[in-house]
Scaffold this motif. Structure first.
Motif, mmCIF file in Angstrom:
data_model
loop_
_atom_site.group_PDB
_atom_site.id
_atom_site.type_symbol
_atom_site.label_atom_id
_atom_site.label_comp_id
_atom_site.label_asym_id
_atom_site.label_seq_id
_atom_site.Cartn_x
_atom_site.Cartn_y
_atom_site.Cartn_z
ATOM 1 N N LEU A 58 -6.891 3.740 -2.124
ATOM 2 C CA LEU A 58 -5.611 3.060 -1.953
ATOM 3 C C LEU A 58 -4.817 3.114 -3.249
ATOM 4 O O LEU A 58 -5.389 2.947 -4.341
ATOM 5 C CB LEU A 58 -5.831 1.605 -1.556
ATOM 6 N N LEU A 59 -3.520 3.338 -3.117
ATOM 7 C CA LEU A 59 -2.618 3.256 -4.255
ATOM 8 C C LEU A 59 -1.665 2.086 -3.994
ATOM 9 O O LEU A 59 -0.794 2.168 -3.118
ATOM 10 C CB LEU A 59 -1.832 4.557 -4.425
ATOM 11 N N LEU A 60 -1.878 1.012 -4.719
ATOM 12 C CA LEU A 60 -1.115 -0.213 -4.519
ATOM 13 C C LEU A 60 0.023 -0.274 -5.530
ATOM 14 O O LEU A 60 -0.159 0.087 -6.692
ATOM 15 C CB LEU A 60 -2.025 -1.427 -4.674
ATOM 16 N N LYS A 61 1.188 -0.742 -5.063
ATOM 17 C CA LYS A 61 2.367 -0.793 -5.926
ATOM 18 C C LYS A 61 3.060 -2.140 -5.792
ATOM 19 O O LYS A 61 3.175 -2.687 -4.695
ATOM 20 C CB LYS A 61 3.341 0.332 -5.559
ATOM 21 N N LYS A 62 3.518 -2.667 -6.930
ATOM 22 C CA LYS A 62 4.216 -3.956 -6.930
ATOM 23 C C LYS A 62 5.662 -3.741 -6.553
ATOM 24 O O LYS A 62 6.324 -2.785 -6.995
ATOM 25 C CB LYS A 62 4.108 -4.603 -8.315
ATOM 26 N N VAL B 25 0.875 -1.177 0.000
ATOM 27 C CA VAL B 25 0.000 0.000 0.000
ATOM 28 C C VAL B 25 0.907 1.219 0.000
ATOM 29 O O VAL B 25 1.421 1.641 1.048
ATOM 30 C CB VAL B 25 -0.933 -0.001 1.219
ATOM 31 N N ALA B 26 1.150 1.793 -1.187
ATOM 32 C CA ALA B 26 2.086 2.911 -1.333
ATOM 33 C C ALA B 26 1.515 4.214 -0.822
ATOM 34 O O ALA B 26 2.262 5.089 -0.373
ATOM 35 C CB ALA B 26 2.493 3.050 -2.795
ATOM 36 N N ASP B 27 0.191 4.380 -0.907
ATOM 37 C CA ASP B 27 -0.415 5.632 -0.457
ATOM 38 C C ASP B 27 -1.882 5.369 -0.168
ATOM 39 O O ASP B 27 -2.482 4.422 -0.683
ATOM 40 C CB ASP B 27 -0.260 6.723 -1.523
#
Length: 555
Positions: A266-270, A226-228
């Motif tokens: 939510l901003l999800l990042k791999k 969860v990046a942001d």
């Protein structure tokens, strides 16, 4: 013959003429209300009714034939009338039609209907129905039991064929609209994928936000962080967009919560060292996508645990199209910093062609609040050529400036007949299907048969860039020209010229030099401009405006 006898004969002749004129007037009863229609149906004998509409009018050319038939054959057993379909509820199926329509009624029942101004056929039908009515009165034949508002077998056949064509048209338009929508989504997904290939948006409903740690812990083993995160009230429009992507969020309770209470974006990042598509990884972790139905892990997915009272608690896009749409919705500033916002799609539309002489009436009609938003573009063209249109000008002001106009010139409208995304607007804001009745009553020269053909025609009339403002060259400042003139006068009088002013003139392209001054005089003397305008106005007065009235009728 005495004067008294002559006067008496004259009065008798006048009375006879008046009687004939009155008989001619009463040849056809005029029906315009439901009460008048009901009273006319109770007459004995065969009733022949010419059904017309406000914008088309009754069939005047058949009056002579009907009078002859009534006098020679029908007599008191034949009654004629003209009925206005616009104001009689029983005749509403005949509204907005220009084809002559004749109804045959007897005993309050509809016995036949004839379409078209075919005098021989109409006469044969009248004779045939008069004979049938005589047989009915003798008890030798039964009258058809069919109410006036019901369809006759030929009408039913035509109605079924028309409905089939309408259904085919709707299917074609629906397929074209869906193809256009998929094209827009694919184009947007490709643009965003170039910058956000390892990014995936998500949304937690208001009631599920307390479980953020659970979501984060579930994603970590799959290499997604969860990046942001940020609280966000989607509002009514945002809730509609989300509901269009996932129908579960169209539930009244979910839509109300999204529109009124803060959700968590939510901003999800791999992770850099993780392989695979981030959307697939996220969906597998949170929704169990790709897992067998019997897998124990699938029965414990976070998305199911976050449900409350049948309402979903979490949204994650299922494909790249949804990802692009939700990124635009939840993180518009981040997306806008790298990619331009998407261009709003044009609603389904058609082309309507009118004679340019109708321009004032047309523009007055389309200025009404219920039509103003439906007129997407308009322009004036040399003729009604649909295949190879020749543009004259884009607005009424430019057209009125034209010194010569002709009957062949046309005004063409691009008219919206729906909305691009019906799920994103209120039902009351969706315009009716088909062209506006207010414009149809003006008798257009051409109307696109459907929105698919309309899009092709409008693309020829109004190509890309049609609505972009035209750039006009900026006129030279008259103030500088006046300054140059003063400098010249000072030089002639032997005065000194300020060096700073001379350098300023040089920096402005040598406008202070004699050549520059001469050029300025050629480009625009104020007096010369006024004279030129006056000459143009005088020239316009000498031309006849052929497009301010209807074209001449053929003799």
């Amino acid at each position: 013959m005495s004067i008294t006898s002559a006067v008496a004969n004259a009065h008798a002749a006048a009375a006879a003429g008046a009687g004939k004129k009155a008989a001619q007037v009463q040849l056809q009863a005029e029906l315009a209300t439901d009460d008048e229609w009901g009273k006319f149906l109770h007459r004995d004998g065969l009733l022949v009714v010419d059904v017309y509409t406000e914008w088309c009018g009754p069939c005047i050319g058949m009056v002579g034939n009907l009078k002859k038939i009534k006098v020679e054959i029908g007599g008191d057993n034949l009654h004629l009338a003209v009925a206005k379909a616009d104001t009689i509820e029983c005749l509403k199926r005949f509204r907005n039609r220009s084809e002559p329509t004749w109804m045959f009624l007897a005993g309050g029942q509809l016995v036949n209907v004839v379409f078209g101004a075919d005098a021989p056929r109409l006469a044969r039908t009248i004779v045939e129905e008069l004979k049938n009515e005589e047989l009915v009165k003798k008890g030798e034949k039964e009258r058809p039991q069919r109410a006036p508002h019901e369809l006759t077998p030929p009408e039913l056949e035509v109605a079924l064929a028309r409905e089939k064509l309408l259904q085919e048209r709707r299917e074609k338009e629906t397929a074209a609209a869906e193809a256009a929508r998929l094209g827009r989504r694919e184009k947007r997904a490709v643009r965003l994928e170039a910058h956000f290939a390892d990014i995936c948006p998500g949304l937690m409903m208001p009631h599920a936000q307390k479980n953020l740690r659970k979501v984060s812990d579930t994603l970590e083993p799959y290499g997604v962080l969860v990046a942001d995160k940020c609280p966000l009230v989607l509002g009514k429009d945002g809730a509609r967009i989300l509901a269009m992507e996932d129908p579960e969020f169209a539930q009244p309770e979910a839509a109300a919560a999204l529109a009124e209470r803060p959700s968590l974006a939510l901003l999800l990042k791999k992770m850099p060292d993780k392989e695979g598509n981030i959307i697939e990884l996220t969906r597998r972790a949170l929704f169990g996508d790709g897992l067998d139905a019997e897998d124990e892990q699938r029965n414990k997915v976070a998305a199911e645990e976050l449900r409350a009272n049948g309402m979903p608690g979490l949204f994650v896009p299922a494909d790249r199209h949804q990802r692009a749409s939700i990124l635009d919705l939840l993180f518009p500033k981040m997306v806008g910093a790298l990619v331009q916002p998407p261009t709003p799609p044009e609603p389904p539309h058609i082309a309507m062609v009118f004679g340019a002489w109708q321009r004032r009436a047309i523009l007055q009609i389309v200025a009404a609040p219920n039509l103003a938003s439906r007129i997407l573009r308009y322009g004036f063209f040399a003729d009604a050529n649909i295949k190879e249109p020749k543009l004259l000008c884009k607005n009424i002001d430019k057209y009125e400036e034209r010194p010569e106009k002709d009957h062949s010139e046309t005004i063409i409208l691009m008219v919206a007949v729906g909305v691009a995304e019906p799920l994103l607007v209120e039902p009351k804001d969706i315009p009716p299907d088909g062209p506006p009745d207010e414009l149809i009553t003006l008798g257009p020269l051409h109307v696109s048969e459907d929105t698919v053909v309309g899009a092709e025609e409008c693309e020829r009339f109004f190509p890309p860039g049609y609505s972009e403002p035209e750039h006009k060259p900026r006129p030279k400042s008259k103030k500088k020209k006046k300054k140059r003139q003063e400098t010249k006068d000072e030089a002639e009088q032997g005065g000194s010229v300020d060096t700073a002013d001379t350098l300023d003139d040089a920096d402005n392209g040598g406008e202070g030099s004699p050549d520059g001054e001469g050029e300025g005089d050629v480009e625009g003397d104020p007096d010369g401009d006024e004279n030129g305008d006056a000459d143009e106005e005088e020239e316009e007065d000498t031309h006849v405006d052929k497009a301010t009235s209807p074209p001449p009728t053929a003799t």
